[in-house]
Write a protein that holds these residues in place. Sequence first.
Motif, PDB file in Angstrom:
ATOM      1  N   LEU A  41      35.540  -3.312 -31.131  1.00 34.96           N
ATOM      2  CA  LEU A  41      34.652  -2.179 -31.306  1.00 34.96           C
ATOM      3  C   LEU A  41      33.397  -2.431 -30.477  1.00 34.96           C
ATOM      4  N   PRO A  42      32.728  -1.384 -30.010  1.00 37.84           N
ATOM      5  CA  PRO A  42      31.460  -1.595 -29.302  1.00 37.84           C
ATOM      6  C   PRO A  42      30.451  -2.296 -30.219  1.00 37.84           C
ATOM      7  N   ALA A  43      29.701  -3.199 -29.653  1.00 39.23           N
ATOM      8  CA  ALA A  43      28.701  -3.939 -30.435  1.00 39.23           C
ATOM      9  C   ALA A  43      27.670  -4.514 -29.486  1.00 39.23           C
ATOM     10  N   GLY A  44      26.505  -4.853 -30.030  1.00 40.14           N
ATOM     11  CA  GLY A  44      25.482  -5.450 -29.187  1.00 40.14           C
ATOM     12  C   GLY A  44      24.250  -5.846 -29.960  1.00 40.14           C
ATOM     13  N   HIS A  45      23.391  -6.601 -29.303  1.00 41.12           N
ATOM     14  CA  HIS A  45      22.150  -7.055 -29.917  1.00 41.12           C
ATOM     15  C   HIS A  45      21.137  -5.917 -30.014  1.00 41.12           C
ATOM     16  N   VAL A  46      20.311  -6.010 -31.031  1.00 48.29           N
ATOM     17  CA  VAL A  46      19.195  -5.085 -31.192  1.00 48.29           C
ATOM     18  C   VAL A  46      18.025  -5.632 -30.390  1.00 48.29           C
ATOM     19  N   GLU A  47      17.455  -4.804 -29.542  1.00 47.66           N
ATOM     20  CA  GLU A  47      16.350  -5.264 -28.712  1.00 47.66           C
ATOM     21  C   GLU A  47      15.057  -5.372 -29.517  1.00 47.66           C
ATOM     22  N   ASP A  48      14.087  -6.059 -28.949  1.00 54.33           N
ATOM     23  CA  ASP A  48      12.807  -6.273 -29.631  1.00 54.33           C
ATOM     24  C   ASP A  48      12.202  -4.943 -30.068  1.00 54.33           C
ATOM     25  N   SER A  49      11.811  -4.887 -31.338  1.00 49.81           N
ATOM     26  CA  SER A  49      11.133  -3.723 -31.921  1.00 49.81           C
ATOM     27  C   SER A  49      11.947  -2.431 -31.781  1.00 49.81           C
ATOM     28  N   GLU A  50      13.254  -2.558 -31.667  1.00 50.45           N
ATOM     29  CA  GLU A  50      14.140  -1.389 -31.570  1.00 50.45           C
ATOM     30  C   GLU A  50      14.714  -1.094 -32.951  1.00 50.45           C
ATOM     31  N   ASP A  51      14.731   0.183 -33.344  1.00 51.17           N
ATOM     32  CA  ASP A  51      15.342   0.501 -34.628  1.00 51.17           C
ATOM     33  C   ASP A  51      16.855   0.544 -34.472  1.00 51.17           C
ATOM     34  N   LEU A  52      17.544   0.408 -35.592  1.00 46.91           N
ATOM     35  CA  LEU A  52      18.997   0.262 -35.572  1.00 46.91           C
ATOM     36  C   LEU A  52      19.705   1.492 -35.003  1.00 46.91           C
ATOM     37  N   ILE A  53      19.218   2.665 -35.351  1.00 50.39           N
ATOM     38  CA  ILE A  53      19.854   3.889 -34.875  1.00 50.39           C
ATOM     39  C   ILE A  53      19.820   3.971 -33.350  1.00 50.39           C
ATOM     40  N   HIS A  54      18.671   3.710 -32.767  1.00 51.59           N
ATOM     41  CA  HIS A  54      18.569   3.764 -31.307  1.00 51.59           C
ATOM     42  C   HIS A  54      19.391   2.656 -30.651  1.00 51.59           C
ATOM     43  N   ALA A  55      19.497   1.519 -31.311  1.00 50.41           N
ATOM     44  CA  ALA A  55      20.342   0.447 -30.790  1.00 50.41           C
ATOM     45  C   ALA A  55      21.802   0.889 -30.746  1.00 50.41           C
ATOM     46  N   VAL A  56      22.240   1.587 -31.797  1.00 53.22           N
ATOM     47  CA  VAL A  56      23.618   2.089 -31.852  1.00 53.22           C
ATOM     48  C   VAL A  56      23.869   3.078 -30.714  1.00 53.22           C
ATOM     49  N   ILE A  57      22.991   4.057 -30.580  1.00 54.24           N
ATOM     50  CA  ILE A  57      23.156   5.094 -29.554  1.00 54.24           C
ATOM     51  C   ILE A  57      23.163   4.468 -28.157  1.00 54.24           C
ATOM     52  N   ARG A  58      22.242   3.552 -27.934  1.00 56.78           N
ATOM     53  CA  ARG A  58      22.144   2.901 -26.620  1.00 56.78           C
ATOM     54  C   ARG A  58      23.402   2.099 -26.305  1.00 56.78           C
ATOM     55  N   GLU A  59      23.847   1.275 -27.248  1.00 53.66           N
ATOM     56  CA  GLU A  59      24.991   0.393 -27.000  1.00 53.66           C
ATOM     57  C   GLU A  59      26.279   1.183 -26.783  1.00 53.66           C
ATOM     58  N   VAL A  60      26.498   2.221 -27.595  1.00 59.24           N
ATOM     59  CA  VAL A  60      27.720   3.013 -27.427  1.00 59.24           C
ATOM     60  C   VAL A  60      27.757   3.655 -26.044  1.00 59.24           C
ATOM     61  N   GLU A  61      26.634   4.248 -25.636  1.00 54.80           N
ATOM     62  CA  GLU A  61      26.610   4.905 -24.332  1.00 54.80           C
ATOM     63  C   GLU A  61      26.750   3.900 -23.198  1.00 54.80           C
ATOM     64  N   GLU A  62      26.048   2.774 -23.296  1.00 57.80           N
ATOM     65  CA  GLU A  62      26.109   1.777 -22.233  1.00 57.80           C
ATOM     66  C   GLU A  62      27.522   1.250 -22.027  1.00 57.80           C
ATOM     67  N   GLU A  63      28.258   1.060 -23.126  1.00 63.96           N
ATOM     68  CA  GLU A  63      29.570   0.430 -23.028  1.00 63.96           C
ATOM     69  C   GLU A  63      30.712   1.420 -22.831  1.00 63.96           C
ATOM     70  N   THR A  64      30.573   2.653 -23.336  1.00 60.29           N
ATOM     71  CA  THR A  64      31.702   3.584 -23.301  1.00 60.29           C
ATOM     72  C   THR A  64      31.466   4.846 -22.477  1.00 60.29           C
ATOM     73  N   GLY A  65      30.219   5.211 -22.224  1.00 65.62           N
ATOM     74  CA  GLY A  65      29.925   6.467 -21.558  1.00 65.62           C
ATOM     75  C   GLY A  65      29.900   7.648 -22.498  1.00 65.62           C
TER      76      GLY A  65
END
Length: 219
Positions: free
Chosen positions: A55-79
Amino acid sequence: MGISKTINKNNNEGEKSDKPIPIVVMVPVIKIENNTYFILEYQYRPNIGKWIFELPAGHVEDSEDLIHAVIREVEEETGLKPKTVWPMFDYGIYITPATNKKILYYFVAENFSKGEAHPDADEDIKVIGVKIEDVLNIIKPNSVVKIEDAPVVKIEDILNIIKPNSVVKLEDVPVVKLGNALNIIPNSEMRFDLKTLFGIQYYYNFIQNNNIKLTYTYG
């Protein structure tokens, strides 16, 4: 431990931190007509020298909230860019607390628009859509179903289906065997990592079958 909106990590060099290392794990689900697909990644992992399904997964960046981390990682890895994101649990899960401080936050991602993939330079990722039933048949104990025979939809075709004003219909999209789509050698050993097996099984057993959704207030 409840889900916090923002993760602050200790970045002081030379200073040992006892804070957990947050990881977001996403279960991307696409419902097209009467079919539900998991979006899975087939990725080479140099550490073990093998390709595995994840499944797509990734680290949460500094001072990043979880929701934005999810959206960012999914798009970065899958388009795929999710419009709906909600947690499978209202807490994080330690995977191996005896050896590391990684804590996993599981989210379901749905209702996608077309985004743009930006995998890291060291990531070699192939993305596919597999029906939930086929994934479950593959991973169940003593399964005689060969993963290379599972019918899959390529991510390019899914992106064409979901784009605005698309005239492409699911029934017109070619369905190919996973082995052919990913150039997998027949009867080769197939691997899913633990976080992926857990996310798939939990989604199916406790969420899809029981229509469960946890409430998450964001903002």
